[in-house]
Design an enzyme around this catalytic site. Sequence first.
Site, PDB file in Angstrom:
ATOM      1  N   HIS A  97    -127.531 -36.656  -2.391  1.00  0.00           N
ATOM      2  CA  HIS A  97    -126.213 -36.214  -1.931  1.00  0.00           C
ATOM      3  C   HIS A  97    -125.137 -37.036  -2.642  1.00  0.00           C
ATOM      4  O   HIS A  97    -125.310 -38.233  -2.910  1.00  0.00           O
ATOM      5  CB  HIS A  97    -126.080 -36.370  -0.415  1.00  0.00           C
ATOM      6  CG  HIS A  97    -124.797 -35.771   0.087  1.00  0.00           C
ATOM      7  ND1 HIS A  97    -123.614 -36.460   0.085  1.00  0.00           N
ATOM      8  CD2 HIS A  97    -124.518 -34.525   0.530  1.00  0.00           C
ATOM      9  CE1 HIS A  97    -122.652 -35.669   0.541  1.00  0.00           C
ATOM     10  NE2 HIS A  97    -123.180 -34.484   0.820  1.00  0.00           N
ATOM     11  N   GLU A 169    -123.937 -28.572  -5.335  1.00  0.00           N
ATOM     12  CA  GLU A 169    -122.812 -29.093  -4.562  1.00  0.00           C
ATOM     13  C   GLU A 169    -121.845 -29.773  -5.532  1.00  0.00           C
ATOM     14  O   GLU A 169    -121.987 -30.989  -5.795  1.00  0.00           O
ATOM     15  CB  GLU A 169    -123.296 -30.107  -3.525  1.00  0.00           C
ATOM     16  CG  GLU A 169    -124.211 -29.536  -2.475  1.00  0.00           C
ATOM     17  CD  GLU A 169    -123.993 -30.213  -1.121  1.00  0.00           C
ATOM     18  OE1 GLU A 169    -123.873 -29.490  -0.134  1.00  0.00           O
ATOM     19  OE2 GLU A 169    -123.922 -31.456  -1.066  1.00  0.00           O
TER      20      GLU A 169
HETATM   21  C1  PEP Z   1    -121.697 -31.902   2.020  1.00  0.00           C
HETATM   22  O1  PEP Z   1    -121.259 -33.033   2.244  1.00  0.00           O
HETATM   23  O2  PEP Z   1    -122.826 -31.715   1.522  1.00  0.00           O
HETATM   24  C2  PEP Z   1    -120.871 -30.758   2.357  1.00  0.00           C
HETATM   25  C3  PEP Z   1    -121.254 -29.581   1.935  1.00  0.00           C
HETATM   26  O3  PEP Z   1    -119.772 -31.034   3.111  1.00  0.00           O
HETATM   27  P1  PEP Z   1    -118.549 -30.043   3.438  1.00  0.00           P
HETATM   28  O4  PEP Z   1    -119.129 -28.695   3.795  1.00  0.00           O
HETATM   29  O5  PEP Z   1    -117.860 -30.681   4.588  1.00  0.00           O
HETATM   30  O6  PEP Z   1    -117.717 -29.972   2.203  1.00  0.00           O
END
Ligand code: PEP
Length: 262
Positions: A97, A169
């Site tokens: 992450h 992400e």
């Molecule tokens: C994350 O931290 O993996 C995430 C997707 O957070 P958010 O949806 O709050 O952006």
Amino acid sequence: MRRLVAGTGWKMNNGIADSIRYAEELRSRIAAMDTSAIDVYVLPPFTSLTTAAYAFDGSPVAIGGQNMHWEDSGSWTGEISAPMLLEAGCRYVELAHSERLQHFGETYELVRRKLDKAMSVGLIPILCLGELAEEKAAGRADEVLASQMLTAIDGQPDTRVPEIIMAYEPRWAIGMAEAASPGYIAERHRALRNILRKHCGDEVAEKTRIIYGGSVTPENGKDILEIEDVDGLFVGRAAWKAEGFARIVELVSEAARRKQLA
Ligand code: PEP
């Protein structure tokens, strides 16, 4: 056909009492939904794992850890191992992450060791991949994604790669007001699938789930799920209340039904 995924990571939220409350509410909100075609996961903090495993037992929700060490046991103060996650009831483990990379100095070389251990004990890795804002601005996003993915999966036989859930992400889109645009997400997911195609072959590329995370909400989730190469949603803040995650689970279930009919 790839099973769609709805997942949330609680980060450092929800102690034992709040985990029980969340699980009870989520269970009742999704009880009437047909979730049979999707996989649903929640990633509680370590101290809530066992409680959450019991609280979600018999529901469509599986749980996972937010991180783990690559060794089974030993002198690693403050760490948690893959066998410990399994014993606590985990099916999944999140790796790489953005906050682990940013605040705790994790590298994809360490992630490779963790992924290898997770695979060897039967935990499903959720492997986060994402470029920084500077890397995006320099037009290097796909190069960065390829390097992250190939470093992390190095040594895995191609046939096992589809067991990994790839979570795109973009690091600049996490915790923001808006998600990446659907066009941008489509380009990166296509690029990720092409990386898989080039390095692991067509069959692996077609089977491997690539989910999107980064400021997803029940409002923008439907459009993101329409994107061809998006196989699910990974949600932070918008799923920290059971009601929000229930809406995400519903969106993903509906998208799975649409894909089945298409
Ligand atoms: C994350 O931290 O993996 C995430 C997707 O957070 P958010 O949806 O709050 O952006």
